[in-house]
Design an enzyme around this catalytic site. Structure first.
Site, PDB file in Angstrom:
ATOM      1  N   HIS A   1       3.058  27.368  20.864  1.00  0.00           N
ATOM      2  CA  HIS A   1       3.887  26.632  19.896  1.00  0.00           C
ATOM      3  C   HIS A   1       3.749  25.152  20.250  1.00  0.00           C
ATOM      4  O   HIS A   1       4.541  24.618  21.037  1.00  0.00           O
ATOM      5  CB  HIS A   1       5.346  27.074  19.986  1.00  0.00           C
TER       6      HIS A   1
ATOM      7  N   SER B   1       3.659  18.711  24.757  1.00  0.00           N
ATOM      8  CA  SER B   1       2.912  19.544  25.702  1.00  0.00           C
ATOM      9  C   SER B   1       1.379  19.484  25.501  1.00  0.00           C
ATOM     10  O   SER B   1       0.640  19.466  26.499  1.00  0.00           O
ATOM     11  CB  SER B   1       3.407  20.999  25.645  1.00  0.00           C
TER      12      SER B   1
ATOM     13  N   HIS C   1       8.685  19.750  30.435  1.00  0.00           N
ATOM     14  CA  HIS C   1       7.448  19.024  30.731  1.00  0.00           C
ATOM     15  C   HIS C   1       7.299  18.734  32.222  1.00  0.00           C
ATOM     16  O   HIS C   1       6.188  18.635  32.726  1.00  0.00           O
ATOM     17  CB  HIS C   1       7.367  17.761  29.865  1.00  0.00           C
TER      18      HIS C   1
ATOM     19  N   GLU D   1      -0.158  25.977  16.128  1.00  0.00           N
ATOM     20  CA  GLU D   1       0.993  25.370  15.443  1.00  0.00           C
ATOM     21  C   GLU D   1       0.998  25.892  14.010  1.00  0.00           C
ATOM     22  O   GLU D   1       0.037  25.715  13.277  1.00  0.00           O
ATOM     23  CB  GLU D   1       0.909  23.838  15.480  1.00  0.00           C
TER      24      GLU D   1
ATOM     25  N   ASP E   1       6.672  28.236  23.861  1.00  0.00           N
ATOM     26  CA  ASP E   1       7.790  27.316  23.631  1.00  0.00           C
ATOM     27  C   ASP E   1       8.209  27.347  22.156  1.00  0.00           C
ATOM     28  O   ASP E   1       8.082  26.350  21.443  1.00  0.00           O
ATOM     29  CB  ASP E   1       7.319  25.904  24.059  1.00  0.00           C
TER      30      ASP E   1
ATOM     31  N   ASP F   1      -0.260  31.718  13.721  1.00  0.00           N
ATOM     32  CA  ASP F   1       0.859  32.243  14.501  1.00  0.00           C
ATOM     33  C   ASP F   1       0.457  32.363  15.979  1.00  0.00           C
ATOM     34  O   ASP F   1      -0.441  33.125  16.329  1.00  0.00           O
ATOM     35  CB  ASP F   1       1.231  33.618  13.919  1.00  0.00           C
ATOM     36  N   GLY F   2       1.148  31.613  16.824  1.00  0.00           N
ATOM     37  CA  GLY F   2       0.790  31.601  18.244  1.00  0.00           C
ATOM     38  C   GLY F   2       1.052  32.922  18.950  1.00  0.00           C
ATOM     39  O   GLY F   2       0.336  33.289  19.883  1.00  0.00           O
TER      40      GLY F   2
HETATM   41  N1  SAM Z   1       5.546  22.799  22.885  1.00  0.00           N
HETATM   42  C1  SAM Z   1       5.878  21.560  22.186  1.00  0.00           C
HETATM   43  C2  SAM Z   1       6.097  20.473  23.221  1.00  0.00           C
HETATM   44  O1  SAM Z   1       6.567  20.786  24.329  1.00  0.00           O
HETATM   45  O2  SAM Z   1       5.773  19.320  22.944  1.00  0.00           O
HETATM   46  C3  SAM Z   1       7.086  21.714  21.297  1.00  0.00           C
HETATM   47  C4  SAM Z   1       7.064  22.902  20.408  1.00  0.00           C
HETATM   48  S1  SAM Z   1       8.437  23.079  19.347  1.00  0.00           S
HETATM   49  C5  SAM Z   1       9.738  23.512  20.413  1.00  0.00           C
HETATM   50  C6  SAM Z   1       8.044  24.591  18.555  1.00  0.00           C
HETATM   51  C7  SAM Z   1       6.936  24.475  17.519  1.00  0.00           C
HETATM   52  O3  SAM Z   1       6.518  25.800  17.149  1.00  0.00           O
HETATM   53  C8  SAM Z   1       7.347  23.812  16.209  1.00  0.00           C
HETATM   54  O4  SAM Z   1       6.482  22.736  15.970  1.00  0.00           O
HETATM   55  C9  SAM Z   1       7.184  24.897  15.144  1.00  0.00           C
HETATM   56  O5  SAM Z   1       6.711  24.396  13.914  1.00  0.00           O
HETATM   57  C10 SAM Z   1       6.160  25.793  15.774  1.00  0.00           C
HETATM   58  N2  SAM Z   1       6.164  27.215  15.359  1.00  0.00           N
HETATM   59  C11 SAM Z   1       7.195  27.973  14.907  1.00  0.00           C
HETATM   60  N3  SAM Z   1       6.814  29.267  14.799  1.00  0.00           N
HETATM   61  C12 SAM Z   1       5.515  29.336  15.193  1.00  0.00           C
HETATM   62  C13 SAM Z   1       4.583  30.389  15.357  1.00  0.00           C
HETATM   63  N4  SAM Z   1       4.918  31.655  15.058  1.00  0.00           N
HETATM   64  N5  SAM Z   1       3.362  30.107  15.833  1.00  0.00           N
HETATM   65  C14 SAM Z   1       3.012  28.815  16.152  1.00  0.00           C
HETATM   66  N6  SAM Z   1       3.858  27.783  16.020  1.00  0.00           N
HETATM   67  C15 SAM Z   1       5.097  28.022  15.551  1.00  0.00           C
END
Ligand code: SAM
Length: 292
Positions: free
Chosen positions: A42, A103, A19, A121, A170, A149-150
């Site tokens: 993500h 984020s 961050h 997400e 992320d 899916d991101g």
């Molecule tokens: N970026 C966030 C932050 O800094 O506050 C934290 C993200 S966390 C490390 C990763 C997130 O990605 C989780 O909430 C998980 O559920 C989600 N996730 C997992 N696979 C994903 C995908 N293919 N596409 C989108 N989100 C996904």
């Protein structure tokens, strides 16, 4: 489906690092008037309670953000780290820190009305929580939550209308294939939009895919002729030397392609301070390298 929940880890050393980099990058990009699109592949739930069940169980914030807020910490900190601390404080009233912005909320707080924020997400519970948290901002068209899916979804937004974008990637790396998908995403994204700013977070753990990722991203950036910046933060040894030592992530890295030119100098000041303040043993360290 997924068992990773960011709520357990919110405000830990990796969040402090990630961050801080996110804020410094955005601050630079927002100096120009032209609209910026931020794509958070993500996103997580967006906002976390540090006094809630998840965070209290893991206690990770105690060795992360809470250390930077403790009495005796030198003030002001290095500018990038101070900006991060000020950002977290802005979400909290009074002396204690109960709320931690993820984020999405950090980005939204910095963006201007004409900028755009797209949040992906995939976890149904976190996607619902994120949508609920974002709705309270009443940010209208500025922010979109996409429960998809991101890795795939981000493609439809590249290139963005004003041709200015930051992509934060992320993942939780819960699935081994995430490492390869990050690489594929950057390869594809650079073809769609070569001048975008790309920021990838990854864990430094004893897994070949994790070890290889920065090396592969470096090769990719070099082949594309794009500048890159690679920063790492280690808070403890990766070996569990005594049984009472808590296991957990020892280190993480950020790899940026087309980083703001001001970022390297900002991190050169902030990273040593981060390593010192977040150290859990004598193996704490930091790394910073760049290429163009
Ligand atoms: N970026 C966030 C932050 O800094 O506050 C934290 C993200 S966390 C490390 C990763 C997130 O990605 C989780 O909430 C998980 O559920 C989600 N996730 C997992 N696979 C994903 C995908 N293919 N596409 C989108 N989100 C996904």
């Amino acid at each position: 489906m997924f068992s990773y929940r960011h709520a357990f880890h919110a405000g830990n050393h990796a969040d402090v690092f990630k961050h801080t980099v996110l804020i410094a990058t955005l601050q630079h990009l927002l100096q120009k008037d032209a609209a910026l699109t931020v794509l958070d592949t993500h996103a997580g739930a967006g906002l976390y309670r540090l006094d809630g069940d998840y965070a209290s169980t893991s206690g990770e914030a105690a060795d992360g953000i809470q250390r930077l807020l403790a009495p005796g910490v030198p003030t002001p900190l290095a500018p990038a780290l101070q900006d991060y601390v000020d950002m977290v404080r802005a979400f909290n009233q009074g002396p204690s820190t109960r709320v931690y912005p993820g984020s999405p909320f950090i980005a939204q707080r910095l963006l201007r009305e004409h900028d755009r924020l797209k949040l992906f997400e995939l976890h149904p519970t976190d996607a619902r929580a994120l949508a609920g948290n974002i709705a309270q901002l009443e940010a209208g068209r500025q922010v979109a939550v996409l429960a998809e899916d991101g890795f795939e979804g981000v493609k439809k937004f590249l290139p963005p209308p004003a041709r200015r974008a930051l992509v934060l990637c992320d993942p939780s790396y819960e699935i081994k294939s995430d490492y390869g998908r990050v690489q594929d995403l950057l390869q594809d994204a650079l073809k769609r939009f070569a001048t975008g700013v790309y920021a990838v977070w990854y864990p430094i753990i004893a897994r070949p895919e994790a070890h290889d990722l920065p090396r592969r991203l470096k090769t990719l950036a070099n082949k594309a002729g794009k500048p890159w910046l690679h920063a790492t933060l280690t808070v403890k040894s990766s070996k569990q030397t005594t049984p009472e030592r808590r296991p957990g992530l020892p280190a993480s890295g950020m790899f940026l392609i087309n980083p703001p030119f001001t970022l390297e100098a900002a991190l050169r000041q902030a990273l040593p301070q981060m390593a010192e303040l977040l150290a859990q043993d004598r193996h704490a360290a930091h790394g910073l390298e760049s290429g163009s």
